[in-house]
Design an enzyme around this catalytic site. Structure first.
Site, mmCIF file in Angstrom:
data_model
loop_
_atom_site.group_PDB
_atom_site.id
_atom_site.type_symbol
_atom_site.label_atom_id
_atom_site.label_comp_id
_atom_site.label_asym_id
_atom_site.label_seq_id
_atom_site.Cartn_x
_atom_site.Cartn_y
_atom_site.Cartn_z
ATOM 1 N N HIS A 120 -5.903 2.718 2.646
ATOM 2 C CA HIS A 120 -5.196 4.464 2.538
ATOM 3 C C HIS A 120 -5.700 4.779 3.606
ATOM 4 O O HIS A 120 -4.637 4.476 4.682
ATOM 5 C CB HIS A 120 -5.102 4.947 1.470
ATOM 6 C CG HIS A 120 -4.591 4.531 0.012
ATOM 7 N ND1 HIS A 120 -3.583 4.025 -0.249
ATOM 8 C CD2 HIS A 120 -4.642 4.850 -1.035
ATOM 9 C CE1 HIS A 120 -3.220 3.209 -1.239
ATOM 10 N NE2 HIS A 120 -4.311 4.196 -2.121
ATOM 11 N N ASP A 154 0.596 -1.264 -0.589
ATOM 12 C CA ASP A 154 -0.169 -0.276 0.147
ATOM 13 C C ASP A 154 1.179 1.029 -0.059
ATOM 14 O O ASP A 154 1.461 1.436 1.388
ATOM 15 C CB ASP A 154 -1.139 0.115 1.241
ATOM 16 C CG ASP A 154 -1.789 1.178 1.330
ATOM 17 O OD1 ASP A 154 -1.251 1.696 0.770
ATOM 18 O OD2 ASP A 154 -3.007 0.830 1.459
ATOM 19 N N HIS A 155 1.379 2.185 -1.389
ATOM 20 C CA HIS A 155 1.948 3.075 -1.460
ATOM 21 C C HIS A 155 2.056 4.487 -0.540
ATOM 22 O O HIS A 155 3.027 4.662 0.153
ATOM 23 C CB HIS A 155 2.053 3.406 -2.542
ATOM 24 C CG HIS A 155 1.667 4.489 -2.779
ATOM 25 N ND1 HIS A 155 0.258 3.960 -4.289
ATOM 26 C CD2 HIS A 155 1.350 5.332 -3.346
ATOM 27 C CE1 HIS A 155 -0.563 4.563 -4.061
ATOM 28 N NE2 HIS A 155 -0.130 5.982 -3.230
HETATM 29 N N1 LIG Z 1 -0.709 2.077 -12.488
HETATM 30 C C1 LIG Z 1 -0.324 2.485 -11.216
HETATM 31 O O1 LIG Z 1 0.279 3.514 -11.082
HETATM 32 C C2 LIG Z 1 -0.607 1.640 -9.886
HETATM 33 C C3 LIG Z 1 -1.203 2.289 -8.528
HETATM 34 C C4 LIG Z 1 -1.801 1.500 -7.714
HETATM 35 C C5 LIG Z 1 -1.625 0.426 -7.724
HETATM 36 N N2 LIG Z 1 -1.170 -0.340 -9.273
HETATM 37 C C6 LIG Z 1 -1.650 -1.414 -9.435
HETATM 38 O O2 LIG Z 1 -0.816 -2.083 -10.089
HETATM 39 C C7 LIG Z 1 -0.756 -3.149 -11.206
HETATM 40 C C8 LIG Z 1 -0.421 -3.011 -12.410
HETATM 41 O O3 LIG Z 1 -0.934 -1.722 -13.140
HETATM 42 P P1 LIG Z 1 -0.501 -1.263 -13.928
HETATM 43 O O4 LIG Z 1 -2.009 0.437 -14.250
HETATM 44 O O5 LIG Z 1 1.074 -1.233 -14.172
HETATM 45 O O6 LIG Z 1 -1.345 -2.317 -15.444
HETATM 46 P P2 LIG Z 1 -1.219 -2.091 -16.803
HETATM 47 O O7 LIG Z 1 -0.614 -0.559 -17.537
HETATM 48 O O8 LIG Z 1 -2.684 -2.812 -17.252
HETATM 49 O O9 LIG Z 1 -0.127 -2.650 -16.921
HETATM 50 C C9 LIG Z 1 -0.210 -4.356 -17.213
HETATM 51 C C10 LIG Z 1 0.529 -5.109 -17.505
HETATM 52 O O10 LIG Z 1 0.092 -6.551 -17.462
HETATM 53 C C11 LIG Z 1 0.642 -7.492 -18.424
HETATM 54 N N3 LIG Z 1 -0.396 -8.331 -18.725
HETATM 55 C C12 LIG Z 1 -1.912 -8.501 -18.910
HETATM 56 N N4 LIG Z 1 -1.715 -9.929 -19.216
HETATM 57 C C13 LIG Z 1 -0.742 -10.369 -18.616
HETATM 58 C C14 LIG Z 1 -0.217 -11.567 -19.168
HETATM 59 N N5 LIG Z 1 -1.335 -12.930 -19.016
HETATM 60 N N6 LIG Z 1 0.707 -12.155 -19.231
HETATM 61 C C15 LIG Z 1 1.615 -11.063 -18.696
HETATM 62 N N7 LIG Z 1 2.026 -9.568 -18.428
HETATM 63 C C16 LIG Z 1 -0.043 -9.634 -18.755
HETATM 64 C C17 LIG Z 1 0.412 -6.468 -19.694
HETATM 65 O O11 LIG Z 1 1.605 -6.416 -21.317
HETATM 66 P P3 LIG Z 1 0.586 -7.137 -22.279
HETATM 67 O O12 LIG Z 1 -0.364 -6.756 -22.354
HETATM 68 O O13 LIG Z 1 2.297 -6.604 -23.169
HETATM 69 O O14 LIG Z 1 0.482 -8.423 -21.532
HETATM 70 C C18 LIG Z 1 1.263 -4.813 -19.060
HETATM 71 O O15 LIG Z 1 2.170 -5.270 -18.815
HETATM 72 C C19 LIG Z 1 -2.475 -3.622 -10.829
HETATM 73 O O16 LIG Z 1 -2.762 -4.258 -10.051
HETATM 74 C C20 LIG Z 1 -2.665 -2.099 -10.489
HETATM 75 O O17 LIG Z 1 -4.555 -2.191 -9.357
HETATM 76 C C21 LIG Z 1 -0.825 0.487 -9.806
#
Ligand SMILES: NC(=O)c1ccc[n+]([C@@H]2O[C@H](COP(=O)([O-])OP(=O)(O)OC[C@H]3O[C@@H](n4cnc5c(N)ncnc54)[C@H](OP(=O)(O)O)[C@@H]3O)[C@@H](O)[C@H]2O)c1
Length: 490
Positions: free
Chosen positions: A241, A178-179
């Site tokens: 949070h 939880d950042h």
């Molecule tokens: N972004 C933020 O600031 C943030 C903040 C807090 C929490 N989070 C959490 O962090 C996680 C990631 O978030 P995100 O924003 O980075 O999401 P995102 O941009 O949608 O990235 C998801 C990643 O998962 C990969 N992926 C999807 N299906 C896959 C599979 N079957 N095998 C391998 N790779 C796969 C996608 O790449 P490909 O399509 O190339 O496979 C992509 O690299 C989530 O749980 C989100 O709730 C994110």
């Protein structure tokens, strides 16, 4: 024999990797905090060569790292990064990944972090596959799995996720991020409370009138609308949070700085909070939605998803009996600010002459988590050249003034270093997750029932629905000024 460290990022082509993980790892590298032998292996389904992936990451580092970009240092850093195209649902591809990791590791002690930077719907299967591929066995080094919030959608799914993780991993191998807990100001809460002798004696129901916690955002749901519409503010902000902040304010002093000691005290807070029963939600909670929310693409017509919530909890223990904890969070509000404010009780008797019906303002301790990180204490002072006129004045500490502009690292930097070092203090344990859901679930049930309070609409850029002011308006109290941002102003 030396020790090697591999950080495998699943979902390496995604937003979190580019904006947070890679820049934070680069910052750690620039500070000389990475272990001697380390590498990052990114995995996702997208096509990237190693070089193309490094370029993709480099853009993120240039834009988001705290350390100044330096071409030579970057090349040094990037030489440790590789990419593998793969699908985490494909066991053969995971086994191939394991084989390639083992080749680099050789006979050395090999430690691995698996960072799940992927959609939550993929967590269970990914963990199961890691187990099936034999990748979590701690034979020649540790294996740690990092999971991003959300940890479940409700109590049932949180329990299911924990149970699935525990089928494959020991709790000590799981790091739930939880950042908020990685923010310096949040960590400083423990130092402030337990490394100073002044506050602890008054940190209880005898001296504290109530506590307010605000986590306000100026952004609206924007392009996350279709995701957010199924989630809402309680799941997005309050369950994680805000509840974490509450547990740190209210915890008993841990006996040591060890992760389990701290996490035990936090869990005890959750188990002492009086649940709000579904039939009481109209009395104890307020829900709101900013007016333009339903016009956003991706939002269901007539959606009742709350973008704002305010609520009141009581903690049934000796320290906090009868002290209300007010919490609020929302989108499209007047300021981006996270603050905890402790309101102390008013003096029992005021001997100074005051206009009829007025009282001195209570002493207030404001812990500003973001922005303008710092702490201020407000108290009454005599206005000079008056007989006994009083005014609220402030003593304040500001991080930047005291420690310099670069003193506050990105939360992910701290958290990633802690995973490498094996310090789980700032990560959420499975029991705390479930206890927190046990408190949030009945509110969500109440909001879906005949007992629901009305969904109050508010203007974007305001401080939310006025009904939230009524929730707090006992003894003439109002929501705090929020790190200097006047309620109702900007
Ligand atoms: N972004 C933020 O600031 C943030 C903040 C807090 C929490 N989070 C959490 O962090 C996680 C990631 O978030 P995100 O924003 O980075 O999401 P995102 O941009 O949608 O990235 C998801 C990643 O998962 C990969 N992926 C999807 N299906 C896959 C599979 N079957 N095998 C391998 N790779 C796969 C996608 O790449 P490909 O399509 O190339 O496979 C992509 O690299 C989530 O749980 C989100 O709730 C994110």
């Amino acid at each position: 024999m030396s020790e090697k460290y591999t950080i495998v990022i699943f979902g390496a082509s995604g937003d979190l990797t580019r904006r947070k993980l890679a820049p934070s790892l680069y910052d750690l590298f620039r500070k000389g905090r990475m272990p001697e032998k380390w590498r990052i292996v990114g995995l996702a389904r997208s096509e990237f060569s190693d070089d193309a992936f490094r370029e993709h990451i480099e853009e993120g580092v240039k834009e988001f790292a705290k350390a100044k970009y330096d071409g030579k240092k970057w090349r040094e850093f990037a030489s440790n990064i590789t990419y593998l195209k793969g699908d985490i649902n494909n066991l053969e591809q995971l086994t191939a990944l394991d084989k390639s990791l083992a080749e680099w590791e050789g006979d050395d002690t090999a430690n691995r972090i698996y960072y799940l930077s992927i959609a939550p719907s993929l967590y269970e299967n990914t963990i199961a596959n890691l187990g099936k591929a034999g990748m979590v066995h701690e034979g020649n080094g540790w294996r740690r799995v990092v999971i991003e919030k959300p940890f479940g959608h409700d109590l049932v799914s949180a329990r299911q996720l924990n149970a699935a993780a525990h089928q494959v991993l020991a709790e000590s191998q799981i790091y739930r991020i939880d950042h908020y807990l990685g923010k310096e100001t949040v960590q400083n809460l423990l130092v402030f409370r337990f490394a100073n002798s002044l506050y602890e004696p008054v940190w209880n129901r005898n001296y504290i009138d109530h506590v307010q916690i605000t986590a306000a955002e100026t952004v609206d749901v924007g392009h996350r609308a279709s995701f957010y519409d199924g989630v809402g503010v309680m799941r997005d902000m309050i369950q994680n949070h805000v509840m974490q902040l509450l547990s740190l304010v209210a915890a008993e002093p841990p006996a040591s700085f060890h992760a389990e000691a701290i996490r035990n005290e936090k869990a005890k807070v959750f188990s002492a909070i009086r649940p709000i029963r579904p039939e009481d939600v109209a009395k104890c909670t307020v829900r709101g939605q900013y007016r333009k929310y339903r016009d956003t693409e991706g939002v269901a017509p007539g959606s009742n998803t709350p973008t704002y919530a305010a609520l009141r909890f009581f903690i049934d223990n000796w320290r906090w009996q009868g002290v209300p904890f007010y919490m609020r969070s929302g989108k499209a509000l007047a300021a981006k600010v996270t603050e905890i404010t402790i309101f102390f009780k008013r003096p029992p008797h005021v001997m100074f002459p005051m206009p009829e019906g007025t009282e001195p303002a209570p002493n207030r301790l404001s812990i500003c988590i973001q922005p303008d990180e710092g702490i201020s204490f407000s108290f009454q002072a005599k206005v000079p050249d008056t007989a006994a006129e009083m005014r609220d004045v402030e003593m304040s500490f500001n991080y930047e003034e005291s420690f310099g502009a670069l003193s506050i690292p990105e939360a992910y930097e701290r958290l990633l270093l802690d995973v490498i070092k094996g310090d789980a203090s700032l990560f959420t344990r499975s029991d705390a997750i479930e206890l927190s859901w046990e408190l949030i679930d009945p509110i969500l049930t109440g909001w879906d029932s005949k007992y629901a309070p009305p969904l109050n609409f508010y203007e974007s850029g305001s401080w939310g629905p006025p009904e939230a002011d009524q929730l707090i308006a006992h003894n003439g109290y109002k929501w705090s000024h929020c790190c200097g941002h006047e309620p109702g102003g900007d």
